[in-house]
Design a protein around this motif. Sequence first.
Motif, PDB file in Angstrom:
ATOM      1  N   ASN A 157      42.013  33.895  20.765  1.00 18.12           N
ATOM      2  CA  ASN A 157      41.720  35.009  20.709  1.00 18.12           C
ATOM      3  C   ASN A 157      40.230  35.469  20.618  1.00 18.12           C
ATOM      4  O   ASN A 157      39.941  36.681  20.699  1.00 18.12           O
ATOM      5  CB  ASN A 157      42.565  35.743  19.704  1.00 18.12           C
ATOM      6  N   LEU A 158      39.454  34.507  20.464  1.00 19.70           N
ATOM      7  CA  LEU A 158      37.849  34.870  20.519  1.00 19.70           C
ATOM      8  C   LEU A 158      37.409  35.438  21.887  1.00 19.70           C
ATOM      9  O   LEU A 158      37.816  34.880  22.905  1.00 19.70           O
ATOM     10  CB  LEU A 158      37.211  33.549  20.067  1.00 19.70           C
ATOM     11  N   SER A 174      26.072  36.495  27.164  1.00 21.68           N
ATOM     12  CA  SER A 174      24.794  36.671  26.298  1.00 21.68           C
ATOM     13  C   SER A 174      24.710  35.885  24.901  1.00 21.68           C
ATOM     14  O   SER A 174      23.848  35.690  24.162  1.00 21.68           O
ATOM     15  CB  SER A 174      24.443  37.955  25.942  1.00 21.68           C
ATOM     16  N   GLY A 175      25.886  35.282  24.744  1.00 24.63           N
ATOM     17  CA  GLY A 175      26.311  34.545  23.417  1.00 24.63           C
ATOM     18  C   GLY A 175      26.743  35.198  22.479  1.00 24.63           C
ATOM     19  O   GLY A 175      27.040  34.933  21.323  1.00 24.63           O
ATOM     20  N   PHE A 176      27.218  36.234  22.738  1.00 26.96           N
ATOM     21  CA  PHE A 176      28.001  37.200  21.562  1.00 26.96           C
ATOM     22  C   PHE A 176      29.570  36.891  21.420  1.00 26.96           C
ATOM     23  O   PHE A 176      30.161  36.547  22.435  1.00 26.96           O
ATOM     24  CB  PHE A 176      28.046  38.812  22.210  1.00 26.96           C
ATOM     25  N   ILE A 177      29.824  36.500  20.514  1.00 27.25           N
ATOM     26  CA  ILE A 177      31.117  35.948  19.864  1.00 27.25           C
ATOM     27  C   ILE A 177      32.029  37.195  19.197  1.00 27.25           C
ATOM     28  O   ILE A 177      31.250  37.650  18.076  1.00 27.25           O
ATOM     29  CB  ILE A 177      31.311  34.627  19.538  1.00 27.25           C
ATOM     30  N   PHE A 178      33.234  37.674  19.550  1.00 25.09           N
ATOM     31  CA  PHE A 178      33.851  38.509  18.679  1.00 25.09           C
ATOM     32  C   PHE A 178      35.033  37.956  18.335  1.00 25.09           C
ATOM     33  O   PHE A 178      36.199  37.358  19.260  1.00 25.09           O
ATOM     34  CB  PHE A 178      34.033  39.970  19.553  1.00 25.09           C
ATOM     35  N   ASN A 179      35.526  38.101  17.052  1.00 28.55           N
ATOM     36  CA  ASN A 179      36.825  37.326  16.506  1.00 28.55           C
ATOM     37  C   ASN A 179      37.550  38.739  16.116  1.00 28.55           C
ATOM     38  O   ASN A 179      37.531  39.463  15.137  1.00 28.55           O
ATOM     39  CB  ASN A 179      36.500  36.656  15.219  1.00 28.55           C
ATOM     40  N   PRO A 180      38.488  39.144  17.120  1.00 27.33           N
ATOM     41  CA  PRO A 180      39.383  40.364  16.931  1.00 27.33           C
ATOM     42  C   PRO A 180      40.289  40.198  15.800  1.00 27.33           C
ATOM     43  O   PRO A 180      40.621  41.435  15.028  1.00 27.33           O
ATOM     44  CB  PRO A 180      40.227  40.769  18.212  1.00 27.33           C
ATOM     45  N   THR A 233      39.400  39.080  12.488  1.00 29.90           N
ATOM     46  CA  THR A 233      38.484  39.580  11.277  1.00 29.90           C
ATOM     47  C   THR A 233      37.749  40.741  11.644  1.00 29.90           C
ATOM     48  O   THR A 233      37.209  41.370  10.713  1.00 29.90           O
ATOM     49  CB  THR A 233      37.766  38.422  11.175  1.00 29.90           C
ATOM     50  N   GLY A 234      37.371  41.044  12.820  1.00 33.00           N
ATOM     51  CA  GLY A 234      36.421  42.221  13.297  1.00 33.00           C
ATOM     52  C   GLY A 234      34.903  41.717  13.230  1.00 33.00           C
ATOM     53  O   GLY A 234      34.075  42.797  13.368  1.00 33.00           O
ATOM     54  N   GLU A 235      34.759  40.459  12.927  1.00 35.11           N
ATOM     55  CA  GLU A 235      33.520  39.864  12.735  1.00 35.11           C
ATOM     56  C   GLU A 235      33.070  39.217  14.235  1.00 35.11           C
ATOM     57  O   GLU A 235      33.647  39.057  15.071  1.00 35.11           O
ATOM     58  CB  GLU A 235      33.370  38.542  11.864  1.00 35.11           C
TER      59      GLU A 235
END
Length: 90
Positions: A18-19, A24-30, A32-34
């Motif tokens: 789900n990541l 650009s190297g941005f990673i979002f973990n939906p 945890t919201g981190e």
Amino acid sequence: MPRSSRKITLKNMSIKENLSLNESGFIFNPTTGESYMVNPTGLYIMHLLKTNSDHQQVKQDLIDRFSLDAMQVEKDFREFMNTLEYFQLI
């Protein structure tokens, strides 16, 4: 990079499905919201791990593509995977 006090087994752990990754190297973990940032090499590894969980193949790809020393790749890959595990991204 944070270091976990415990040893983990890295045998073919894969990136959580789900990541969200962008170029650009941005990673979002939906879950945890981190969010996190990785450098271009880290992003390349993340893309490889999303499509192939065979760590030996990922490391060999890094060695071949970037003409790197196998021992250094082993060390750096383990450290990167430990960091991903610490942040619960694998």
